[in-house]
Design a protein around this motif. Structure first.
Motif, PDB file in Angstrom:
ATOM      1  N   PHE A  63     -12.906   9.953  10.077  1.00  0.00           N
ATOM      2  CA  PHE A  63     -12.201   8.924   9.302  1.00  0.00           C
ATOM      3  C   PHE A  63     -12.103   7.650  10.137  1.00  0.00           C
ATOM      4  CE2 PHE A  63     -10.891  12.924   7.509  1.00  0.00           C
ATOM      5  CZ  PHE A  63     -10.856  12.687   6.147  1.00  0.00           C
ATOM      6  N   SER A  64     -11.894   6.560   9.435  1.00  0.00           N
ATOM      7  CA  SER A  64     -11.736   5.266  10.101  1.00  0.00           C
ATOM      8  C   SER A  64     -10.826   4.387   9.261  1.00  0.00           C
ATOM      9  CB  SER A  64     -13.098   4.588  10.301  1.00  0.00           C
ATOM     10  OG  SER A  64     -12.935   3.334  10.929  1.00  0.00           O
ATOM     11  N   ASP A  65     -10.158   3.451   9.929  1.00  0.00           N
ATOM     12  CA  ASP A  65      -9.294   2.501   9.220  1.00  0.00           C
ATOM     13  C   ASP A  65     -10.098   1.258   8.883  1.00  0.00           C
ATOM     14  OD1 ASP A  65      -7.137   4.220   9.441  1.00  0.00           O
ATOM     15  OD2 ASP A  65      -6.512   3.393  11.365  1.00  0.00           O
ATOM     16  N   GLY A  73      -7.824  -7.402   2.865  1.00  0.00           N
ATOM     17  CA  GLY A  73      -7.135  -6.409   2.059  1.00  0.00           C
ATOM     18  C   GLY A  73      -6.260  -5.498   2.889  1.00  0.00           C
ATOM     19  N   PRO A  74      -5.466  -4.665   2.250  1.00  0.00           N
ATOM     20  CA  PRO A  74      -4.612  -3.729   2.999  1.00  0.00           C
ATOM     21  C   PRO A  74      -5.456  -2.686   3.714  1.00  0.00           C
ATOM     22  CG  PRO A  74      -4.542  -3.250   0.661  1.00  0.00           C
ATOM     23  CD  PRO A  74      -5.312  -4.528   0.789  1.00  0.00           C
ATOM     24  N   GLU A  75      -5.023  -2.336   4.904  1.00  0.00           N
ATOM     25  CA  GLU A  75      -5.765  -1.346   5.691  1.00  0.00           C
ATOM     26  C   GLU A  75      -5.608   0.018   5.069  1.00  0.00           C
ATOM     27  OE1 GLU A  75      -6.019  -1.450  10.247  1.00  0.00           O
ATOM     28  OE2 GLU A  75      -4.663   0.202   9.842  1.00  0.00           O
ATOM     29  N   ARG A  76      -6.702   0.749   5.010  1.00  0.00           N
ATOM     30  CA  ARG A  76      -6.668   2.110   4.459  1.00  0.00           C
ATOM     31  C   ARG A  76      -7.617   2.992   5.244  1.00  0.00           C
ATOM     32  NH1 ARG A  76      -9.968   1.241  -1.242  1.00  0.00           N
ATOM     33  NH2 ARG A  76     -11.986   0.673  -0.291  1.00  0.00           N
ATOM     34  N   THR A  77      -7.315   4.275   5.243  1.00  0.00           N
ATOM     35  CA  THR A  77      -8.132   5.253   5.961  1.00  0.00           C
ATOM     36  C   THR A  77      -9.179   5.806   5.006  1.00  0.00           C
ATOM     37  OG1 THR A  77      -6.256   5.828   7.380  1.00  0.00           O
ATOM     38  CG2 THR A  77      -8.078   7.385   7.286  1.00  0.00           C
TER      39      THR A  77
END
Length: 323
Positions: A63-65, A73-77
């Motif tokens: 996974f990565s942010d 945009g908002p950070e998401r994993t």
């Protein structure tokens, strides 16, 4: 005339083996239960300090942010698969750190194993006076925490502060312990100073288990002290030598404390000098936990592969020696 056994006697004869099998099965169940109870603390500790962290690292490595919308945009994993592994394996700084730690192992491990074994053989030979004090003085550096030891040597290596550098300068000898060609031997020196006495104690304890009559027989056959040490004592503590070499290899691959502290005074050591420093930099400087987890898994696989290779090679050598 045909005779038959009474029914009660036949039943007792048939029941005896069944009772014996039942007793053996019950004994095995009790043995398995005892093994389970004794192994439970080890399994809990193994899962807590090894399996769960390794599983977490493997999970994080996939996974990565990311920030969509050109980074606004908002950070998401998000799931990225093997992208972090590809990034690590194609990063020249990580490959360079692997090369540095490989060179460190080539210098450090032979010096550690041979030096500790030589000191143990010297103490066991009886040539050293005040043996207990010699053991204590050699083991004492291991009691110093690694960070403190690195700080002590950082003081001794730093020009303008070190009395050693100043003393050498008075003799027209200029030595830069933190230069491009000397920084790795300087790190090896710190590690040797810290761990040589500890491994010497392991070898010395193994030498105490060598039968004295074997040594006396070698002396009667005309073997001198050096020949007795190299051809009689050293082969009999081969298992200890393998164990020390294995633990030293695993410890050397995790090189971190010494170069991290020396990097404060040497430009030759950057933030990705060793694989462990690369992982630390990725996690706590670049905040890329996926990349740090992928590098950790790769370092773990390298450690397991090398340990397995050493184990197979030593087992094969022991079998060939036994033939």
């Amino acid at each position: 005339m045909t005779t038959t056994a009474p029914p009660a006697r036949a039943a007792r004869t048939a029941a005896a083996p069944a009772a014996a099998r039942g007793a053996r099965a019950s004994a095995r169940r009790r043995e398995h239960m005892a093994c389970g109870v004794l192994m439970t603390p080890f399994l809990i500790l193994l899962a807590t300090v090894f399996l769960i962290p390794v599983g977490t690292a493997v999970w994080l490595s996939f996974f990565s942010d990311d920030q969509p919308g050109l980074g606004f945009g908002p950070e998401r994993t998000v799931f990225v698969g093997l992208r972090s592994y590809t990034a690590v394996l194609t990063d020249p700084t990580f490959l360079g750190s692997l090369g540095v730690v490989a060179l460190y192992c080539l210098i450090y491990i032979p010096l550690m194993v041979i030096g500790a074994l030589a000191l143990a053989l010297l103490l066991d030979s009886g040539l050293v006076r005040l043996r207990a004090w010699a053991q204590l003085s050699l083991f004492l550096p291991h009691a110093v925490p690694g960070i403190i030891a690195a700080l002590i040597w950082l003081y001794l290596y730093t020009p303008g502060l070190s009395p050693v550098v100043e003393l050498l300068a008075k003799g027209d000898i200029t030595v830069d312990f933190l230069g491009v060609h000397t920084v790795l031997p300087s790190i090896v020196n710190i590690a040797l100073w810290s761990n040589l006495g500890y491994n010497m104690v392991i070898f010395y304890a193994a030498l105490q288990a060598v039968p004295r009559e074997v040594i006396e027989a070698a002396v009667v056959d005309g073997a001198g002290p050096v020949r007795t040490a190299l051809q009689v004592k050293a082969p009999l503590v081969r298992s200890s030598i393998v164990m020390v070499a294995m633990f030293t290899l695993i410890w050397a691959l995790q090189l971190f404390t010494e170069p991290m502290l020396l990097s404060q005074s040497s430009p030759m050591i950057n933030s990705r000098f060793s694989p462990s420093m690369y992982i630390y930099d990725a996690a706590f400087t670049r905040n890329n936990y996926g990349l740090a987890a992928a590098a950790s898994v790769i370092l773990l696989l390298c450690t397991v592969a090398l340990s397995y290779g050493v184990t197979r090679w030593t087992n094969r050598s022991q079998k060939e020696a036994a033939r």
